[in-house]
Design a protein around this motif. Structure first.
Motif, PDB file in Angstrom:
ATOM      1  N   LYS A 146       0.534  -1.044   0.266  1.00 33.04           N
ATOM      2  CA  LYS A 146       0.113   0.532  -0.265  1.00 33.04           C
ATOM      3  C   LYS A 146       0.699   1.397   0.066  1.00 33.04           C
ATOM      4  CE  LYS A 146      -4.215  -2.525   2.711  1.00 33.04           C
ATOM      5  NZ  LYS A 146      -4.848  -1.885   3.356  1.00 33.04           N
ATOM      6  N   ALA A 147       2.337   1.023   0.457  1.00 35.96           N
ATOM      7  CA  ALA A 147       2.769   2.388   1.010  1.00 35.96           C
ATOM      8  C   ALA A 147       4.336   1.848   0.976  1.00 35.96           C
ATOM      9  CB  ALA A 147       2.500   3.281   2.060  1.00 35.96           C
ATOM     10  N   ARG A 169       8.914   7.610  -7.390  1.00 36.89           N
ATOM     11  CA  ARG A 169       7.247   7.670  -7.944  1.00 36.89           C
ATOM     12  C   ARG A 169       6.701   7.569  -9.119  1.00 36.89           C
ATOM     13  NH1 ARG A 169       6.368  12.815  -3.577  1.00 36.89           N
ATOM     14  NH2 ARG A 169       5.822  11.673  -1.360  1.00 36.89           N
ATOM     15  N   ASP A 182       3.961   5.190  -6.315  1.00 36.14           N
ATOM     16  CA  ASP A 182       3.248   6.013  -6.948  1.00 36.14           C
ATOM     17  C   ASP A 182       2.949   6.974  -5.396  1.00 36.14           C
ATOM     18  OD1 ASP A 182       2.494   8.914  -7.486  1.00 36.14           O
ATOM     19  OD2 ASP A 182       0.281   8.715  -6.025  1.00 36.14           O
ATOM     20  N   ASN A 183       2.257   5.673  -4.625  1.00 36.53           N
ATOM     21  CA  ASN A 183       2.920   5.842  -2.997  1.00 36.53           C
ATOM     22  C   ASN A 183       3.415   5.676  -2.409  1.00 36.53           C
ATOM     23  OD1 ASN A 183       0.768   7.121  -0.899  1.00 36.53           O
ATOM     24  ND2 ASN A 183      -0.257   5.522  -0.575  1.00 36.53           N
ATOM     25  N   THR A 184       4.724   6.682  -2.697  1.00 35.33           N
ATOM     26  CA  THR A 184       6.325   6.051  -1.616  1.00 35.33           C
ATOM     27  C   THR A 184       6.846   7.160  -0.976  1.00 35.33           C
ATOM     28  OG1 THR A 184       6.907   5.357  -3.905  1.00 35.33           O
ATOM     29  CG2 THR A 184       8.545   6.273  -1.856  1.00 35.33           C
ATOM     30  N   TYR A 185       6.844   7.609  -0.027  1.00 30.76           N
ATOM     31  CA  TYR A 185       7.168   8.816   1.255  1.00 30.76           C
ATOM     32  C   TYR A 185       8.558   8.274   1.175  1.00 30.76           C
ATOM     33  CZ  TYR A 185       2.285   8.530   1.402  1.00 30.76           C
ATOM     34  OH  TYR A 185       0.532   8.981   1.179  1.00 30.76           O
TER      35      TYR A 185
END
Length: 313
Positions: free
Chosen positions: A263-264, A287, A291-294
């Motif tokens: 999910k992340a 990303r 895309d859901n990278t932090y």
């Protein structure tokens, strides 16, 4: 359930990032904290957070490089001075027992609590009624593990409105119904407790990887995780350098996240060459693939609620 990053740098401390340590706060679940790696000055980093060392009862070491263990004996010693009396269990590769035994003995550090040390191999290393933890060997210059922490599915909520509609007021009987038992009411009616329990809640999954090259074991450990914590020591242009030093690039971390259907993705273990805004290059590269990278930074808090996901920090 909340992840707090205590150190997000690679190799040596930098002005913006201390060396590796990650805390998993399980205060609502079991009033405890699990620590993953314990680099130098981790106990100092903890002073800037709400974490109470006496609540730390499990420490998982990914590998024995200094930037992941040099703060461990100091933290264990300080925990005694800070009122910690409950047992602590340390899990890690072969050699972790000698390292801790010798460092504590040589420094005449006496703990006021029981210390249990388990040298692990691949597979299930811990399980209770709430969680199970599995370890898998990664690809690094020395033995390095990744950990997959799985929360067991949570029982569904009691359907109180339906019980009241049946004329069953709140009371001790609700606890029996919550257990799914078959109950005989005062009027002689028989009810099946399972019919008054909502659907179970899917348990959460967190994967914490040690230092590693890109490899399929990381995909296996990260499969369908709510959060994958993956090193990104180097940028995409330094793939050869990353490979030679047994590390990963931002692109490679993102590829693992995509394959694992997480999910992340949280990037950490960042080289000191990426200071300030230059670290954004890494997250932007990742990303492009996932895309859901932090980007993790010291003291970032990432809560993982039971039904949804969010971040603050």
């Amino acid at each position: 359930m909340e992840v707090i990053f205590l150190g997000t740098g690679a190799g040596v401390p930098a002005k913006e990032r201390n060396v590796t340590s990650i805390a998993l706060q399980l205060l609502e679940e079991r009033a405890s904290v699990w620590l993953f790696d314990c680099g130098e000055a981790t106990q100092h980093q903890i002073l800037h957070t709400s974490i109470r060392p006496r609540r730390i009862d499990k420490i998982f070491i990914t590998h024995l490089h200094g930037d992941h263990i040099f703060g461990l004996s100091g933290l264990l010693g300080s925990r005694s001075f800070q009122g910690g009396e409950t047992p602590v269990t340390v899990y890690g590769p072969s050699g972790i027992k000698d390292y801790l035994t010798i460092s504590l003995k040589t420094s005449s550090t006496r703990l006021k609590y029981d210390l249990h040390i388990h040298e692990i191999d691949e597979g299930l290393i811990y399980e209770d009624e709430q969680f199970h933890v599995t370890a898998g060997k990664l690809e690094h210059g020395i033995t390095s593990y990744g950990y997959r922490i799985v929360e067991k599915d949570l029982p569904g909520a009691l359907l109180v409105d339906e019980l009241k509609a049946r004329g069953i007021p709140p009371g001790p009987i609700y606890q029996q119904i919550k257990k799914g038992l078959t109950i005989e009411l005062e009027n002689g009616d028989i009810i099946d407790g399972k019919q008054f329990i909502g659907p179970s809640q899917k348990g959460r999954i967190i994967t914490v990887l040690g230092d590693t090259r890109s490899n399929e074991k990381s995909v296996e450990l990260g499969k369908n995780a709510d959060l994958l914590i993956h090193e990104a020591t180097f940028g995409g242009a330094e793939e050869e350098l990353a490979y030679n030093y047994f590390h990963s690039t931002s692109y490679e971390a993102a590829e693992i996240a995509k394959k694992a259907n997480v999910k992340a993705l949280m990037l950490t273990h960042i080289s000191s060459r990426y200071q300030g805004s230059s670290s954004e290059v890494l997250v932007n590269e990742a990303r492009e693939i996932f895309d859901n990278t932090y980007m993790a930074h010291d003291f970032l808090s990432y809560p993982i609620p039971k039904l949804s996901r969010g971040m603050k920090g």
